[in-house]
Design a protein around this motif. Structure first.
Motif, PDB file in Angstrom:
ATOM      1  N   PRO A  49      -1.920  46.101 -43.687  1.00 63.27           N
ATOM      2  CA  PRO A  49      -1.355  47.398 -43.271  1.00 63.27           C
ATOM      3  C   PRO A  49      -0.977  47.432 -41.794  1.00 63.27           C
ATOM      4  O   PRO A  49      -0.016  48.113 -41.415  1.00 63.27           O
ATOM      5  CB  PRO A  49      -2.490  48.390 -43.576  1.00 63.27           C
ATOM      6  CG  PRO A  49      -3.344  47.711 -44.593  1.00 63.27           C
ATOM      7  CD  PRO A  49      -3.272  46.258 -44.249  1.00 63.27           C
ATOM      8  N   ARG A  50      -1.698  46.702 -40.961  1.00 67.16           N
ATOM      9  CA  ARG A  50      -1.391  46.673 -39.527  1.00 67.16           C
ATOM     10  C   ARG A  50      -0.291  45.680 -39.206  1.00 67.16           C
ATOM     11  O   ARG A  50       0.508  45.888 -38.286  1.00 67.16           O
ATOM     12  CB  ARG A  50      -2.647  46.329 -38.726  1.00 67.16           C
ATOM     13  CG  ARG A  50      -3.764  47.374 -38.820  1.00 67.16           C
ATOM     14  CD  ARG A  50      -5.012  46.887 -38.129  1.00 67.16           C
ATOM     15  NE  ARG A  50      -4.763  46.582 -36.709  1.00 67.16           N
ATOM     16  CZ  ARG A  50      -5.459  45.723 -36.001  1.00 67.16           C
ATOM     17  NH1 ARG A  50      -6.435  45.036 -36.573  1.00 67.16           N
ATOM     18  NH2 ARG A  50      -5.191  45.530 -34.728  1.00 67.16           N
ATOM     19  N   LEU A  51      -0.246  44.582 -39.960  1.00 60.67           N
ATOM     20  CA  LEU A  51       0.764  43.561 -39.703  1.00 60.67           C
ATOM     21  C   LEU A  51       2.173  44.068 -40.004  1.00 60.67           C
ATOM     22  O   LEU A  51       3.126  43.763 -39.290  1.00 60.67           O
ATOM     23  CB  LEU A  51       0.499  42.316 -40.558  1.00 60.67           C
ATOM     24  CG  LEU A  51      -0.660  41.406 -40.166  1.00 60.67           C
ATOM     25  CD1 LEU A  51      -0.850  40.328 -41.223  1.00 60.67           C
ATOM     26  CD2 LEU A  51      -0.398  40.771 -38.806  1.00 60.67           C
ATOM     27  N   ASP A  71       8.232  45.735 -30.845  1.00 62.75           N
ATOM     28  CA  ASP A  71       6.865  45.256 -31.077  1.00 62.75           C
ATOM     29  C   ASP A  71       6.806  43.759 -30.774  1.00 62.75           C
ATOM     30  O   ASP A  71       7.030  42.929 -31.656  1.00 62.75           O
ATOM     31  CB  ASP A  71       6.448  45.521 -32.527  1.00 62.75           C
ATOM     32  CG  ASP A  71       5.032  45.043 -32.817  1.00 62.75           C
ATOM     33  OD1 ASP A  71       4.333  44.621 -31.866  1.00 62.75           O
ATOM     34  OD2 ASP A  71       4.616  45.096 -33.996  1.00 62.75           O
ATOM     35  N   LEU A  76      -5.696  42.845 -42.961  1.00 62.85           N
ATOM     36  CA  LEU A  76      -4.755  43.012 -41.852  1.00 62.85           C
ATOM     37  C   LEU A  76      -3.394  43.537 -42.286  1.00 62.85           C
ATOM     38  O   LEU A  76      -2.639  44.061 -41.461  1.00 62.85           O
ATOM     39  CB  LEU A  76      -4.540  41.675 -41.139  1.00 62.85           C
ATOM     40  CG  LEU A  76      -5.581  41.233 -40.116  1.00 62.85           C
ATOM     41  CD1 LEU A  76      -5.160  39.894 -39.532  1.00 62.85           C
ATOM     42  CD2 LEU A  76      -5.717  42.272 -38.996  1.00 62.85           C
ATOM     43  N   TRP A  88       5.210  41.261 -33.148  1.00 62.60           N
ATOM     44  CA  TRP A  88       5.742  41.070 -34.499  1.00 62.60           C
ATOM     45  C   TRP A  88       6.169  39.616 -34.661  1.00 62.60           C
ATOM     46  O   TRP A  88       6.853  39.071 -33.805  1.00 62.60           O
ATOM     47  CB  TRP A  88       6.932  41.995 -34.717  1.00 62.60           C
ATOM     48  CG  TRP A  88       7.693  41.765 -35.986  1.00 62.60           C
ATOM     49  CD1 TRP A  88       8.775  40.943 -36.162  1.00 62.60           C
ATOM     50  CD2 TRP A  88       7.454  42.378 -37.258  1.00 62.60           C
ATOM     51  NE1 TRP A  88       9.216  40.996 -37.461  1.00 62.60           N
ATOM     52  CE2 TRP A  88       8.430  41.874 -38.151  1.00 62.60           C
ATOM     53  CE3 TRP A  88       6.506  43.294 -37.715  1.00 62.60           C
ATOM     54  CZ2 TRP A  88       8.470  42.267 -39.490  1.00 62.60           C
ATOM     55  CZ3 TRP A  88       6.562  43.690 -39.045  1.00 62.60           C
ATOM     56  CH2 TRP A  88       7.533  43.178 -39.919  1.00 62.60           C
ATOM     57  N   LYS A  96      -3.762  40.835 -30.641  1.00 64.41           N
ATOM     58  CA  LYS A  96      -3.719  42.162 -31.268  1.00 64.41           C
ATOM     59  C   LYS A  96      -4.561  42.237 -32.541  1.00 64.41           C
ATOM     60  O   LYS A  96      -5.236  43.250 -32.797  1.00 64.41           O
ATOM     61  CB  LYS A  96      -2.263  42.525 -31.583  1.00 64.41           C
ATOM     62  CG  LYS A  96      -2.055  43.910 -32.173  1.00 64.41           C
ATOM     63  CD  LYS A  96      -0.564  44.186 -32.344  1.00 64.41           C
ATOM     64  CE  LYS A  96      -0.314  45.581 -32.901  1.00 64.41           C
ATOM     65  NZ  LYS A  96       1.152  45.850 -33.040  1.00 64.41           N
ATOM     66  N   PHE A  97      -4.530  41.164 -33.333  1.00 62.60           N
ATOM     67  CA  PHE A  97      -5.106  41.250 -34.675  1.00 62.60           C
ATOM     68  C   PHE A  97      -6.422  40.491 -34.869  1.00 62.60           C
ATOM     69  O   PHE A  97      -7.072  40.657 -35.896  1.00 62.60           O
ATOM     70  CB  PHE A  97      -4.089  40.757 -35.708  1.00 62.60           C
ATOM     71  CG  PHE A  97      -2.833  41.584 -35.746  1.00 62.60           C
ATOM     72  CD1 PHE A  97      -2.874  42.919 -36.120  1.00 62.60           C
ATOM     73  CD2 PHE A  97      -1.615  41.029 -35.387  1.00 62.60           C
ATOM     74  CE1 PHE A  97      -1.726  43.687 -36.157  1.00 62.60           C
ATOM     75  CE2 PHE A  97      -0.452  41.793 -35.414  1.00 62.60           C
ATOM     76  CZ  PHE A  97      -0.511  43.125 -35.798  1.00 62.60           C
TER      77      PHE A  97
END
Length: 251
Positions: free
Chosen positions: A234-236, A46, A232, A49, A87-88
Motif C-alpha cells: 500500500p505504501r509502495l 516522489d 509494504l 518511486w 523510506k521503506f
C-alpha cells in the motif's frame, strides 16, 4: 524513452570520466552518462518511486532481510533505490560510495536526493574504499558507466570482499548484466565464488539481480519476502509479487 520525447536539458557537466547530463521529460528527470546512456529515472513528485524493474528487483533483494539496520550502496546514481530503502526499510545507518563527485551534487540539486541524516556519501572508487566501509546488513552493487558494467562486476576478489563485508544474516544484492542465454555476466565465476549458493532474479530490462547470502548456512525465506512485500504494497504504490515469483536458484 522514445525519440519523440520533448526533453529539456537541466544540467550538463564534464569530468575525468566523461559527460553527465540531467534531462527533464514531463514528470520525470533522467540522469545520463555519455551520449544518451540513461542511468537513472526519477519521478519528480516522489524521488523514492522505483520506475525500473531492476531497481524494484533490488528492493526485493533487500526484503530478504527481516530487519535491516544498515546498508552500503556501491554506486549511487540518482539515489532512487537509496531513497526507497531509507523510506521503506528500518535502516538507521546508510553509506553510499560514488566514483564521480558531480553525481551526488546533481542528484541533490535536480533529482530529489534528500539530505537524510542517516545517509553518508563518500566519493571514490568502490573497489578501493570497500575495506574502509562499515559492515552492513545489506550491500548493493550497481557500478555502471556509459560503457556498461564496471570492472568490479567481474572482479573475483572485490565480489568476495563484498560478501565478507556483510553482517551475519546479511544480503548482497548485485545488479548484473545478462547474456543472450539469460544467465548473468560472469556466471561461471559467480558459481565458483559463491558455491552456487545464491539466487537470481531476471528482469525485463535485460539484467539479472543476484541475491547472495552472507554464508552457506543462510537460506532464502521466500514466504518472509512475500509477507514483507505485501505489508509494504500500500505504501509502495506497486506490487512486487510478480518479481518475487521470478526468483530462481543460481543457474
Amino acid at each position: 524513452m522514445t525519440a519523440e520525447r520533448e526533453e529539456r536539458l537541466l544540467a550538463r557537466v564534464e569530468d575525468a570520466f566523461g559527460i553527465i547530463s540531467v534531462y527533464e521529460v514531463e514528470d520525470y528527470r533522467f540522469l545520463e552518462f555519455g551520449e544518451a546512456i540513461e542511468q537513472s529515472c526519477v519521478f519528480t513528485a516522489d524521488p523514492g518511486w522505483l520506475e525500473y524493474d531492476y531497481t524494484r528487483a533490488m528492493l526485493v533483494g533487500a526484503l530478504c532481510h527481516a530487519q535491516p539496520e544498515s546498508a552500503l550502496f556501491l554506486g549511487l546514481g540518482a539515489g532512487t533505490l537509496t531513497q526507497a530503502c531509507l523510506k521503506f526499510l528500518p535502516l538507521e545507518d546508510v553509506e553510499a560510495i560514488e566514483l564521480r563527485p558531480d553525481v551526488p551534487r546533481l542528484a541533490m540539486e535536480y533529482l530529489g536526493l534528500a539530505d537524510d541524516p542517516r545517509l553518508y556519501i563518500r566519493i571514490g572508487d568502490a573497489m578501493a574504499l570497500l575495506p574502509t566501509a562499515e559492515k552492513a546488513d545489506l550491500i548493493f552493487v550497481d557500478l555502471y558507466t556509459d560503457h556498461g558494467p564496471g570492472v568490479a562486476h567481474l572482479a573475483w576478489r572485490f565480489l568476495e570482499d563484498c560478501q565478507k563485508q556483510l553482517n551475519p544474516g546479511g544480503w548482497l544484492v548485485i545488479n548484473q548484466w545478462a547474456g543472450d542465454d539469460g544467465k548473468p555476466l560472469g556466471a561461471a565465476l559467480l558459481r565458483g565464488l559463491y558455491h552456487r549458493h545464491y539466487w537470481e532474479l531476471p528482469v525485463k530490462e535485460g539484467n539479472v539481480i543476484l541475491i547472495v547470502p552472507s554464508d552457506l548456512e543462510q537460506s532464502l525465506d521466500l514466504e518472509g519476502v512475500r509477507a514483507r512485500s505485501q505489508g509494504l504494497a500500500p505504501r509502495l504504490g506497486y506490487n512486487l509479487e510478480t518479481l518475487i515469483g521470478e526468483i530462481r536458484p543460481a543457474t
